[in-house]
Motif scaffolding. Structure first.
Motif, PDB file in Angstrom:
ATOM      1  N   ILE A 152       0.836  -1.200   0.000  1.00 43.17           N
ATOM      2  CA  ILE A 152       0.000   0.000   0.000  1.00 43.17           C
ATOM      3  C   ILE A 152       0.872   1.253   0.000  1.00 43.17           C
ATOM      4  O   ILE A 152       0.610   2.222  -0.724  1.00 43.17           O
ATOM      5  N   GLU A 153       1.919   1.245   0.821  1.00 48.79           N
ATOM      6  CA  GLU A 153       2.869   2.367   0.823  1.00 48.79           C
ATOM      7  C   GLU A 153       3.466   2.579  -0.566  1.00 48.79           C
ATOM      8  O   GLU A 153       3.594   3.717  -1.039  1.00 48.79           O
ATOM      9  N   ASN A 154       3.834   1.487  -1.189  1.00 48.73           N
ATOM     10  CA  ASN A 154       4.453   1.567  -2.506  1.00 48.73           C
ATOM     11  C   ASN A 154       3.492   2.159  -3.546  1.00 48.73           C
ATOM     12  O   ASN A 154       3.897   2.926  -4.420  1.00 48.73           O
ATOM     13  N   ALA A 155       2.202   1.809  -3.425  1.00 54.82           N
ATOM     14  CA  ALA A 155       1.197   2.344  -4.355  1.00 54.82           C
ATOM     15  C   ALA A 155       1.061   3.856  -4.212  1.00 54.82           C
ATOM     16  O   ALA A 155       0.990   4.588  -5.208  1.00 54.82           O
ATOM     17  N   PHE A 156       1.051   4.339  -2.980  1.00 55.25           N
ATOM     18  CA  PHE A 156       0.931   5.788  -2.779  1.00 55.25           C
ATOM     19  C   PHE A 156       2.216   6.511  -3.165  1.00 55.25           C
ATOM     20  O   PHE A 156       2.179   7.675  -3.590  1.00 55.25           O
ATOM     21  N   LYS A 157       3.343   5.843  -3.018  1.00 54.66           N
ATOM     22  CA  LYS A 157       4.611   6.487  -3.348  1.00 54.66           C
ATOM     23  C   LYS A 157       4.813   6.619  -4.849  1.00 54.66           C
ATOM     24  O   LYS A 157       5.278   7.652  -5.339  1.00 54.66           O
ATOM     25  N   HIS A 158       4.444   5.567  -5.597  1.00 56.10           N
ATOM     26  CA  HIS A 158       4.725   5.540  -7.038  1.00 56.10           C
ATOM     27  C   HIS A 158       3.471   5.691  -7.906  1.00 56.10           C
ATOM     28  O   HIS A 158       3.585   5.640  -9.130  1.00 56.10           O
ATOM     29  N   GLY A 159       2.305   5.846  -7.291  1.00 58.81           N
ATOM     30  CA  GLY A 159       1.083   5.871  -8.082  1.00 58.81           C
ATOM     31  C   GLY A 159       0.425   7.219  -8.200  1.00 58.81           C
ATOM     32  O   GLY A 159      -0.694   7.316  -8.719  1.00 58.81           O
ATOM     33  N   ILE A 160       1.076   8.279  -7.709  1.00 58.42           N
ATOM     34  CA  ILE A 160       0.433   9.596  -7.672  1.00 58.42           C
ATOM     35  C   ILE A 160       1.319  10.636  -8.346  1.00 58.42           C
ATOM     36  O   ILE A 160       2.527  10.691  -8.120  1.00 58.42           O
ATOM     37  N   ALA A 193      17.118  10.326  -8.179  1.00 57.43           N
ATOM     38  CA  ALA A 193      17.445  11.418  -7.251  1.00 57.43           C
ATOM     39  C   ALA A 193      16.409  11.568  -6.141  1.00 57.43           C
ATOM     40  O   ALA A 193      16.676  12.209  -5.121  1.00 57.43           O
ATOM     41  N   ASP A 194      15.223  10.956  -6.315  1.00 62.32           N
ATOM     42  CA  ASP A 194      14.168  11.053  -5.309  1.00 62.32           C
ATOM     43  C   ASP A 194      14.457  10.049  -4.200  1.00 62.32           C
ATOM     44  O   ASP A 194      14.410   8.845  -4.401  1.00 62.32           O
ATOM     45  N   LYS A 195      14.746  10.557  -3.002  1.00 67.66           N
ATOM     46  CA  LYS A 195      15.082   9.703  -1.869  1.00 67.66           C
ATOM     47  C   LYS A 195      13.941   9.595  -0.859  1.00 67.66           C
ATOM     48  O   LYS A 195      14.153   9.219   0.284  1.00 67.66           O
ATOM     49  N   SER A 196      12.735   9.955  -1.251  1.00 62.69           N
ATOM     50  CA  SER A 196      11.598   9.854  -0.334  1.00 62.69           C
ATOM     51  C   SER A 196      11.358   8.396   0.007  1.00 62.69           C
ATOM     52  O   SER A 196      11.248   7.547  -0.857  1.00 62.69           O
ATOM     53  N   GLY A 197      11.283   8.112   1.299  1.00 58.45           N
ATOM     54  CA  GLY A 197      11.133   6.727   1.731  1.00 58.45           C
ATOM     55  C   GLY A 197      12.475   6.024   1.672  1.00 58.45           C
ATOM     56  O   GLY A 197      13.366   6.387   0.925  1.00 58.45           O
ATOM     57  N   SER A 198      12.633   4.988   2.492  1.00 58.30           N
ATOM     58  CA  SER A 198      13.922   4.314   2.571  1.00 58.30           C
ATOM     59  C   SER A 198      14.049   3.168   1.593  1.00 58.30           C
ATOM     60  O   SER A 198      15.135   2.649   1.388  1.00 58.30           O
ATOM     61  N   GLY A 199      12.949   2.726   1.001  1.00 57.79           N
ATOM     62  CA  GLY A 199      13.020   1.650   0.038  1.00 57.79           C
ATOM     63  C   GLY A 199      13.156   0.261   0.625  1.00 57.79           C
ATOM     64  O   GLY A 199      13.441  -0.692  -0.104  1.00 57.79           O
ATOM     65  N   ILE A 200      12.978   0.122   1.939  1.00 54.12           N
ATOM     66  CA  ILE A 200      13.168  -1.183   2.566  1.00 54.12           C
ATOM     67  C   ILE A 200      11.872  -1.982   2.639  1.00 54.12           C
ATOM     68  O   ILE A 200      11.902  -3.167   2.971  1.00 54.12           O
ATOM     69  N   GLY A 201      10.741  -1.345   2.312  1.00 54.29           N
ATOM     70  CA  GLY A 201       9.443  -1.991   2.539  1.00 54.29           C
ATOM     71  C   GLY A 201       9.278  -3.305   1.807  1.00 54.29           C
ATOM     72  O   GLY A 201       8.933  -4.327   2.396  1.00 54.29           O
ATOM     73  N   LEU A 202       9.511  -3.318   0.492  1.00 51.78           N
ATOM     74  CA  LEU A 202       9.302  -4.527  -0.306  1.00 51.78           C
ATOM     75  C   LEU A 202      10.346  -5.591   0.017  1.00 51.78           C
ATOM     76  O   LEU A 202      10.031  -6.784   0.029  1.00 51.78           O
ATOM     77  N   VAL A 203      11.580  -5.176   0.272  1.00 52.54           N
ATOM     78  CA  VAL A 203      12.622  -6.142   0.651  1.00 52.54           C
ATOM     79  C   VAL A 203      12.257  -6.812   1.967  1.00 52.54           C
ATOM     80  O   VAL A 203      12.384  -8.031   2.137  1.00 52.54           O
TER      81      VAL A 203
END
Length: 235
Positions: A152-160, A193-203
Motif C-alpha cells: 500500500i505504501e508503494n502504491a501511494f509512493k509511485h502511483g500519484i 534522485a528522489d530519496k523519499s522513503g527508505s526503500g526497505i518496505g518490499l525487501v
C-alpha cells in the motif's frame, strides 16, 4: 564336550551384541538430542530475525507517516490534526498488537483502512483512491501482521502525480483457504534522485514471506499498460 572355540564364540557374542545395542541406543539418543538442539537454535534464530524485521518496518512506517503529516501542516492544519490523531491510534496497534505472531484479519484491515484514510488527506482531487475489502467472516482468519502495508505504501509512493490524474485501487478476496490481495495504481516511477522513503518496505516483505509462509505464498510485481500491479497470494 564342545570344543573350547564354541565357548569363546558364545561368550564373544554374549558380550558384543549388548555392547552394539547399547552403542546404537546411545547414538540414536545423542542424534535426537542434537536434532532438538538444532531445531531450537533454528527456532530462536527465526524468531530473532522476524523480530528484527518487525522492528525494521515500524520506524519505516512511522517515518513515512510523519512525512505525510508534515506536508499537511502548512496546507491544512485541521487535516494535520486529524492525521496526528489517526496516527496515534495506528501506533498503538503497531506497538502492542503486532508483537503477536498472528492477528485477526479484521484487526489488520481496520489498521489498513486507517492508513489509507491518513494517506488520502494529502491527495488532491486528481487522485482517486478506492478499495474493496470483505466485511464478514473475518474473525476466523489469522495472518501475520503488516504484510500488506509495504504494498500500500508503494502504491501511494509511485502511483500519484502532482499534475496528472492518478488512480489507486486495493482489492482483497477470500476463497477457501486462500487469501488474495491485489493493488493497482497508475505508474509514476520515482527518479533515482528522489530519496523519499527508505526503500526497505518490499525487501522486508519478501524476507518475512519467505520465513512465515515458505512455499505458501506468491508475490508478483509487474507493470501492465502503464499500471503497476502488485499481487500477494497466501495459502
Amino acid at each position: 564336550p564342545p570344543p573350547f572355540r564354541f565357548f569363546w564364540i558364545k561368550n564373544f557374542f554374549s558380550l558384543i551384541i549388548p555392547t552394539i545395542i547399547a552403542i546404537t541406543v546411545s547414538t540414536v539418543e545423542n542424534w535426537f538430542e542434537t536434532e532438538e538442539k538444532h531445531k531450537e537454535a533454528a527456532r530462536v534464530q527465526l524468531e530473532s530475525e522476524l523480530q528484527n524485521l518487525r522492528y525494521q518496518i515500524q520506524p519505516h512506517f512511522f517515518f513515512n507517516s510523519l512525512n505525510n503529516i508534515y506536508s499537511l501542516i502548512e496546507v491544512s492544519p485541521e487535516k494535520a490534526q486529524d492525521a496526528v490523531h489517526g496516527l496515534s491510534k495506528m501506533m498503538r496497534y503497531l506497538l502492542y498488537d503486532t508483537s503477536r505472531p498472528l492477528v485477526g484479519l479484521d484487526e489488520e484491515l481496520e489498521f489498513i483502512l486507517s492508513y489509507i484514510q491518513l494517506m488520502k488527506l494529502r491527495q488532491t482531487d486528481k487522485t482517486v483512491v478506492s478499495y474493496s475489502f470483505p466485511k464478514k467472516e473475518l474473525q476466523q482468519w489469522r495472518i501475520a501482521p503488516l504484510l500488506f502495508i509495504p504494498l500500500i505504501e508503494n502504491a501511494f509512493k509511485h502511483g500519484i502525480s502532482a499534475t496528472q490524474p492518478s488512480e489507486i485501487h486495493f482489492d482483497l478476496t477470500l476463497s477457501g483457504d486462500r487469501l488474495l490481495f491485489v493493488g493497482k495504481n497508475t505508474n509514476f516511477p520515482k527518479v533515482d534522485a528522489d530519496k523519499s522513503g527508505s526503500g526497505i518496505g518490499l525487501v522486508n516483505l519478501q524476507k518475512r514471506l519467505s520465513l512465515l509462509y515458505p512455499e505458501k505464498h506468491k508475490l508478483k510485481l509487474h507493470v501492465i499498460d502503464q499500471t503497476f500491479e502488485a499481487t500477494l497470494q497466501l495459502d
